[in-house]
Enzyme design. Structure first.
Site, short mmCIF file in Angstrom:
data_model
loop_
_atom_site.label_atom_id
_atom_site.label_comp_id
_atom_site.label_asym_id
_atom_site.label_seq_id
_atom_site.Cartn_x
_atom_site.Cartn_y
_atom_site.Cartn_z
N ALA A 60 0.84 -1.20 0.00
CA ALA A 60 0.00 0.00 0.00
C ALA A 60 0.87 1.24 0.00
O ALA A 60 2.05 1.20 0.36
CB ALA A 60 -0.91 0.02 1.23
N TYR A 61 0.27 2.34 -0.40
CA TYR A 61 0.86 3.66 -0.23
C TYR A 61 0.43 4.13 1.15
O TYR A 61 -0.75 4.42 1.37
CB TYR A 61 0.36 4.61 -1.31
CG TYR A 61 0.99 6.00 -1.29
CD1 TYR A 61 1.82 6.41 -2.32
CD2 TYR A 61 0.73 6.90 -0.25
CE1 TYR A 61 2.39 7.68 -2.32
CE2 TYR A 61 1.29 8.16 -0.24
CZ TYR A 61 2.12 8.54 -1.27
OH TYR A 61 2.68 9.80 -1.26
N THR A 101 -7.49 0.00 6.75
CA THR A 101 -7.07 0.91 7.80
C THR A 101 -8.22 1.55 8.56
O THR A 101 -9.34 1.70 8.02
CB THR A 101 -6.20 2.03 7.17
OG1 THR A 101 -5.86 3.00 8.17
CG2 THR A 101 -6.94 2.74 6.06
N ASP A 102 -7.93 2.00 9.79
CA ASP A 102 -8.88 2.77 10.57
C ASP A 102 -9.13 4.15 9.98
O ASP A 102 -10.12 4.81 10.33
CB ASP A 102 -8.38 2.92 12.01
CG ASP A 102 -7.01 3.59 12.11
OD1 ASP A 102 -6.17 3.35 11.21
OD2 ASP A 102 -6.78 4.33 13.08
N TYR A 125 -5.17 9.54 2.02
CA TYR A 125 -4.82 8.15 2.35
C TYR A 125 -6.07 7.34 2.68
O TYR A 125 -6.29 6.26 2.11
CB TYR A 125 -3.84 8.13 3.52
CG TYR A 125 -3.62 6.75 4.10
CD1 TYR A 125 -2.98 5.76 3.35
CD2 TYR A 125 -4.06 6.44 5.39
CE1 TYR A 125 -2.79 4.49 3.88
CE2 TYR A 125 -3.86 5.17 5.91
CZ TYR A 125 -3.23 4.21 5.16
OH TYR A 125 -3.04 2.95 5.68
N LYS A 129 -7.65 4.24 0.44
CA LYS A 129 -7.78 2.90 1.02
C LYS A 129 -9.24 2.44 1.00
O LYS A 129 -9.52 1.26 0.76
CB LYS A 129 -7.24 2.89 2.45
CG LYS A 129 -5.71 2.97 2.53
CD LYS A 129 -5.04 1.77 1.89
CE LYS A 129 -5.25 0.51 2.71
NZ LYS A 129 -4.56 -0.66 2.07
#
Length: 290
Positions: A60-61, A101-102, A125, A129
């Site tokens: 991932a970035y 991700t959170d 971000y 995601k």
């Protein structure tokens, strides 16, 4: 022997997945230099060559602040890359575990987020995601396991724990944000959860996993210093000052509260994680013996 193919194998989670791989699995790890997930042809060729029964997509970035000035690159990796991996896995009939991700949440809720709760990412971000999650859901028709996690650290790579150890060793004091609340996650524990999911092919859809407990970044910093002093990783204690988010401006906004509700995942995996401080102590003990 079944093969697991791991993207992002050179990262924190990828390294722990390799180290904790149970017997009976062939581990095929690919890092960024070996596999550019933004290239659909390369992804398809690698999966066709390896013929995995399971793909763990952890590439991932993840540069949260840099993503604000590189939104196209972040989207290419996190959304298009996820779609490429999901499509190649689908064509082979391979199961997919996708890491998220959170940061897909805005932190306004104030109590732990269920996987089904509405998302509202604050920055590039988180948005990219979330787009990756949706691509995986679309391509896999909901059969892939999407595992959201948070605040990951390990003995290697760039992470909060290692940064705090460095700063506490170099400075006379450190300041740490005290009004962002979440849960630290040792990459080793996350890897063990993924291996538990690997042998439970019936588990799919959205799930959450972190260590147990809740903390602010300030709480974690205090714990890092206490544990590191006990292990001889730091020569002396330094003052740790609580800061407000408003006093530490960053290019990307962060969710103020991003605790994830893991109860359904714990039950599905028949796995109870350690409290974050127990895992922090174990990680630092390992670092002390390296």
């Amino acid at each position: 022997m079944p093969t697991v193919l791991v993207t992002g194998a050179g990262g924190q989670l990828g390294c722990e997945l390799r180290q904790t791989a149970p017997t009976g699995w062939r581990f095929a790890g690919y890092d960024r230099a070996d596999l550019d997930v933004t290239r659909a042809d390369m992804v398809a060729a690698v999966l066709e060559r390896e013929r995995p029964s399971l793909v763990v997509h952890s590439a991932a970035y993840t540069a949260v602040d840099a993503a604000e000035s590189e939104p196209d690159r972040a989207a290419e990796v996190n959304a298009r890359g996820a779609a490429n991996v999901a499509e190649a896995a689908r064509r082979l009939g391979a199961r997919l575990i996708h890491l998220s991700t959170d940061f897909v949440f805005d932190g306004a809720q104030g109590f732990p987020y269920l996987p089904s709760d509405p998302t509202n990412p604050l920055g590039v971000y988180g948005r990219t995601k979330l787009a990756g999650e949706r691509e995986v859901e679309r391509v896999s028709a909901g059969r892939a396991l999407i595992l959201r996690t948070a605040w990951v650290y390990s003995t290697r790579g760039h992470n909060f724990v290692r940064t705090m150890l460095r700063l506490m060793g170099e400075r006379e004091s450190v300041g740490v944000v005290s009004d962002q609340i979440g849960t630290p996650t040792w990459a080793r524990g996350l890897a063990e959860a993924i291996w538990a999911a690997a042998v439970r092919p019936q588990i799919g859809g959205l799930h959450h996993w972190t260590d147990a407990g809740v903390a602010s970044w300030y709480d974690v910093a205090i714990a890092i210093q206490e544990e590191a002093l006990a292990l001889g990783l730091l020569p002396r204690a330094v003052p740790v000052h609580p800061l407000r988010t408003v006093d530490v401006p960053t290019p990307a906004p962060r969710p103020r509260y991003s605790v994830l509700d893991k109860t359904a995942t714990w039950a599905a995996l028949d796995l109870q994680p350690h409290h974050w401080r127990v895992n922090l102590r174990a990680m630092l003990r390992g670092l002390a013996h390296e």
